[in-house]
Motif scaffolding. Structure first.
Motif, mmCIF file in Angstrom:
data_model
loop_
_atom_site.group_PDB
_atom_site.id
_atom_site.type_symbol
_atom_site.label_atom_id
_atom_site.label_comp_id
_atom_site.label_asym_id
_atom_site.label_seq_id
_atom_site.Cartn_x
_atom_site.Cartn_y
_atom_site.Cartn_z
ATOM 1 N N PHE A 18 0.856 -1.183 0.000
ATOM 2 C CA PHE A 18 0.000 0.000 0.000
ATOM 3 C C PHE A 18 0.895 1.236 0.000
ATOM 4 O O PHE A 18 1.558 1.549 0.979
ATOM 5 C CB PHE A 18 -0.900 0.001 1.244
ATOM 6 C CG PHE A 18 -1.928 1.098 1.250
ATOM 7 C CD1 PHE A 18 -3.072 1.004 0.479
ATOM 8 C CD2 PHE A 18 -1.752 2.243 2.027
ATOM 9 C CE1 PHE A 18 -4.034 2.004 0.484
ATOM 10 C CE2 PHE A 18 -2.699 3.254 2.035
ATOM 11 C CZ PHE A 18 -3.837 3.131 1.258
ATOM 12 N N ASP A 19 0.913 1.934 -1.136
ATOM 13 C CA ASP A 19 1.853 3.044 -1.325
ATOM 14 C C ASP A 19 1.145 4.202 -2.025
ATOM 15 O O ASP A 19 1.154 4.300 -3.260
ATOM 16 C CB ASP A 19 3.052 2.564 -2.150
ATOM 17 C CG ASP A 19 4.052 3.676 -2.424
ATOM 18 O OD1 ASP A 19 3.975 4.738 -1.762
ATOM 19 O OD2 ASP A 19 4.925 3.488 -3.296
ATOM 20 N N PRO A 20 0.531 5.110 -1.268
ATOM 21 C CA PRO A 20 -0.170 6.239 -1.901
ATOM 22 C C PRO A 20 0.723 7.107 -2.769
ATOM 23 O O PRO A 20 0.230 7.731 -3.727
ATOM 24 C CB PRO A 20 -0.708 7.031 -0.697
ATOM 25 C CG PRO A 20 -0.818 6.027 0.402
ATOM 26 C CD PRO A 20 0.341 5.097 0.194
ATOM 27 N N ASP A 21 2.015 7.143 -2.493
ATOM 28 C CA ASP A 21 2.892 8.011 -3.272
ATOM 29 C C ASP A 21 3.163 7.486 -4.676
ATOM 30 O O ASP A 21 3.782 8.193 -5.484
ATOM 31 C CB ASP A 21 4.215 8.233 -2.525
ATOM 32 C CG ASP A 21 4.065 9.213 -1.375
ATOM 33 O OD1 ASP A 21 3.041 9.924 -1.341
ATOM 34 O OD2 ASP A 21 4.948 9.263 -0.510
ATOM 35 N N ARG A 22 2.704 6.280 -4.975
ATOM 36 C CA ARG A 22 2.841 5.830 -6.368
ATOM 37 C C ARG A 22 1.932 6.657 -7.280
ATOM 38 O O ARG A 22 2.041 6.584 -8.499
ATOM 39 C CB ARG A 22 2.570 4.325 -6.496
ATOM 40 C CG ARG A 22 1.149 3.914 -6.391
ATOM 41 C CD ARG A 22 0.958 2.435 -6.761
ATOM 42 N NE ARG A 22 1.319 1.515 -5.685
ATOM 43 C CZ ARG A 22 2.264 0.585 -5.806
ATOM 44 N NH1 ARG A 22 2.945 0.453 -6.933
ATOM 45 N NH2 ARG A 22 2.529 -0.240 -4.806
ATOM 46 N N TRP A 23 1.047 7.477 -6.678
ATOM 47 C CA TRP A 23 0.150 8.328 -7.454
ATOM 48 C C TRP A 23 0.628 9.768 -7.533
ATOM 49 O O TRP A 23 -0.122 10.639 -7.997
ATOM 50 C CB TRP A 23 -1.266 8.244 -6.897
ATOM 51 C CG TRP A 23 -1.743 6.830 -6.979
ATOM 52 C CD1 TRP A 23 -1.857 5.934 -5.959
ATOM 53 C CD2 TRP A 23 -2.080 6.112 -8.171
ATOM 54 N NE1 TRP A 23 -2.256 4.706 -6.439
ATOM 55 C CE2 TRP A 23 -2.402 4.795 -7.794
ATOM 56 C CE3 TRP A 23 -2.147 6.467 -9.522
ATOM 57 C CZ2 TRP A 23 -2.783 3.825 -8.718
ATOM 58 C CZ3 TRP A 23 -2.523 5.509 -10.445
ATOM 59 C CH2 TRP A 23 -2.834 4.200 -10.029
ATOM 60 N N LEU A 24 1.861 10.022 -7.095
ATOM 61 C CA LEU A 24 2.482 11.307 -7.404
ATOM 62 C C LEU A 24 2.617 11.422 -8.921
ATOM 63 O O LEU A 24 2.826 10.422 -9.612
ATOM 64 C CB LEU A 24 3.847 11.413 -6.732
ATOM 65 C CG LEU A 24 3.822 11.567 -5.201
ATOM 66 C CD1 LEU A 24 5.217 11.342 -4.627
ATOM 67 C CD2 LEU A 24 3.285 12.934 -4.795
ATOM 68 N N ASP A 25 2.523 12.633 -9.435
ATOM 69 C CA ASP A 25 2.420 12.826 -10.890
ATOM 70 C C ASP A 25 3.527 12.139 -11.664
ATOM 71 O O ASP A 25 3.266 11.475 -12.677
ATOM 72 C CB ASP A 25 2.411 14.325 -11.213
ATOM 73 C CG ASP A 25 1.129 15.001 -10.769
ATOM 74 O OD1 ASP A 25 0.148 14.279 -10.484
ATOM 75 O OD2 ASP A 25 1.108 16.244 -10.689
ATOM 76 N N ASP A 26 4.774 12.264 -11.200
ATOM 77 C CA ASP A 26 5.877 11.716 -11.981
ATOM 78 C C ASP A 26 5.865 10.194 -12.004
ATOM 79 O O ASP A 26 6.220 9.568 -13.010
ATOM 80 C CB ASP A 26 7.224 12.233 -11.448
ATOM 81 C CG ASP A 26 7.421 11.925 -9.976
ATOM 82 O OD1 ASP A 26 6.423 11.674 -9.269
ATOM 83 O OD2 ASP A 26 8.581 11.929 -9.524
ATOM 84 N N ARG A 27 5.434 9.564 -10.914
ATOM 85 C CA ARG A 27 5.376 8.103 -10.877
ATOM 86 C C ARG A 27 4.143 7.573 -11.616
ATOM 87 O O ARG A 27 4.219 6.574 -12.336
ATOM 88 C CB ARG A 27 5.372 7.611 -9.429
ATOM 89 C CG ARG A 27 6.679 7.864 -8.694
ATOM 90 C CD ARG A 27 6.615 7.384 -7.255
ATOM 91 N NE ARG A 27 6.349 5.957 -7.170
ATOM 92 C CZ ARG A 27 6.173 5.307 -6.015
ATOM 93 N NH1 ARG A 27 6.211 5.983 -4.861
ATOM 94 N NH2 ARG A 27 5.944 4.000 -6.008
ATOM 95 N N ALA A 28 3.007 8.235 -11.441
ATOM 96 C CA ALA A 28 1.785 7.778 -12.110
ATOM 97 C C ALA A 28 1.911 7.845 -13.625
ATOM 98 O O ALA A 28 1.307 7.041 -14.350
ATOM 99 C CB ALA A 28 0.597 8.617 -11.639
#
Length: 448
Positions: free
Chosen positions: A366-376
């Protein structure tokens, strides 16, 4: 003469047994079975008893089914079964009928309207947590379904049902939710067997239809104009000036309730579970809520500032997604290297796509930061489709994410929920992926 296109059959998943095909792995552990198929091929045949079905595991081919070649497909077996309960709602129809219905109901889900519904959603969440006390055990999955049903019903009907009608309506809708998915998997002949479950299901359909029909009749009475979803459906007109019939309106209402309770309630429950399991996520979420809301209730205008909360929701929708959605070919279709015949059942699994390590690093984390713009931005199109895509994309996606955001903001700005079990909560593959027996304990937030 032009050369004939070579017809290629997709590979068959291992584990098929004579007469029952892949029924056992589908019953025993459907989520693991579906996620395993990407190692077999981009299109994989499975056998549901004697019926072949074709699972698409490649995001680009899924996008072709849903978007670029959607005219080659219609709704599949599950939706035919669900139409016994949902009628000809926007969720079960295809082709011209679906497009017409979608245009007519779209105004009810305009962002300006959802901004007005936000207050109703917040009230439902606030009323729920007002009854919670420190140390109290909450059956979170049931509580979130109840809250979602309260919120959706209030957005649909700006009127008070009598206590008896309200209790009957809630009971019938919940009975239909639990029975509808089971009936998509059972043989049609089973529905005629006089079991207690079948009797409750048929009675629930009768009660729900009666109460909705009575409400529509009341709304059509002069002088009863209201500012809610049902009023918008009654006022909707197509280019020829034709509106929806009472039955069509009833079917849309049932569809909204089905879509707006099961998936929304389960997503909120899963989000609360994941927040409790990840202290760093909880800390960052609380800091954002404290900074943006400063102790006041959330409003529609706050949602754009709750960026981390939005990432938590996106990650919850990725990790706990619907496990099986069907389409049916209208003609012979080529998908990748496979050629599928007319009338073939085609399956795609948002759950499997969104747990595929080819597209998501450490997909079980569970990693909410995978939805930061550069990663998404690095994820392939079609790999994350919690609300579908194309002409059949969920018309209420913004409604759902608004309700989930407001519910989390209300709950997490005031309280903490803790699970007493150290074991992971099992996932149940139903209409969406539900938490099984999620009980959590209420704790106050210190200093709030």
């Amino acid at each position: 003469m032009s050369p004939r296109t070579e017809t290629l059959s997709p590979p068959t998943a291992p584990g098929s047994l004579p007469g029952i095909g892949h029924i056992l792995p589908l019953l025993r552990d459907p989520l693991s079975f579906m996620t395993s198929l990407s190692t077999v091929g981009d299109v994989v045949r499975i056998d549901v008893a004697r019926m072949p079905a074709y699972v698409v595991t490649d995001p680009e081919l899924v996008r072709r089914v849903l978007v670029t070649s959607d005219h080659d497909f219609t709704q599949g077996r599950v939706y035919e079964k669900l139409s016994q309960f949902l009628g000809e709602g926007v969720g079960t129809t295809s082709g011209r009928k679906h497009r017409k219905l979608r245009r007519l109901i779209q105004p009810a889900f305009h962002r300006d309207r959802i901004a007005e519904y936000a207050d109703t959603m917040r009230t439902a969440a606030e009323n729920m947590v007002a009854d919670w006390r420190p140390g109290q055990e909450i059956a979170v999955d049931s509580a979130m379904n109840d809250m979602a049903l309260t919120a959706v019903t209030a957005c649909l009907f700006d009127t008070e049902m009598g206590p008896r009608a309200s209790a009957e309506f809630r009971e019938s809708i919940l009975t239909l939710f639990h029975g509808a998915v089971l009936r998509t998997l059972l043989p049609t002949a089973w529905e005629k067997v006089p079991t207690p479950g079948n009797h409750r299901y048929r009675r629930a359909i009768t009660v729900a239809n009666r109460i909705i029909d009575e409400t529509i009749s009341t709304y059509r009475t002069p002088g009863h104009e209201r500012d809610d979803m049902l009023s918008l459906l009654l006022a909707a007109r197509d280019d020829d000036g034709d509106g929806l019939t009472d039955k069509q309106i009833r079917d849309q209402v049932i569809t909204f309730l089905f879509a707006g309770v099961e998936t929304t309630g389960a997503t909120i429950a899963w989000a609360l579970y994941e927040i409790a399991r990840h202290p760093a996520v909880e800390k960052q979420l609380h800091e954002e809520l404290d900074r943006v809301l400063a102790g006041r209730p959330p409003t529609w205008k706050d949602l754009c500032e709750l960026r981390y909360t939005s990432r938590v929701i996106s990650e919850t929708l990725r990790l706990h997604a619907p496990w099986l959605i069907l389409r049916r070919t209208l003609r012979e279709v080529r998908l990748g290297e496979a050629t599928l015949p007319e009338g073939a059942e085609v399956i795609y699994s948002p759950y499997a796509l969104q747990h595929d390590p080819r597209f998501f690093t450490a997909p079980s984390r569970f990693d909410p930061d995978r939805w930061l713009d550069d990663r998404a931005a690095t994820q392939p199109r079609g790999a994350h489709i919690p609300f579908g895509a194309g002409v059949h994309k969920c018309v209420g996606d913004v409604f759902a994410t608004t309700e989930i955001t407001i519910a989390l903001a209300v709950i997490c700005s005031r309280l903490r929920l803790r699970s007493r079990s150290l074991r992971p909560i099992p996932e149940v593959a139903a209409a969406t992926t539900h938490p099984k027996g999620l009980t959590m304990v209420v704790e106050p937030r210190i200093g709030v």
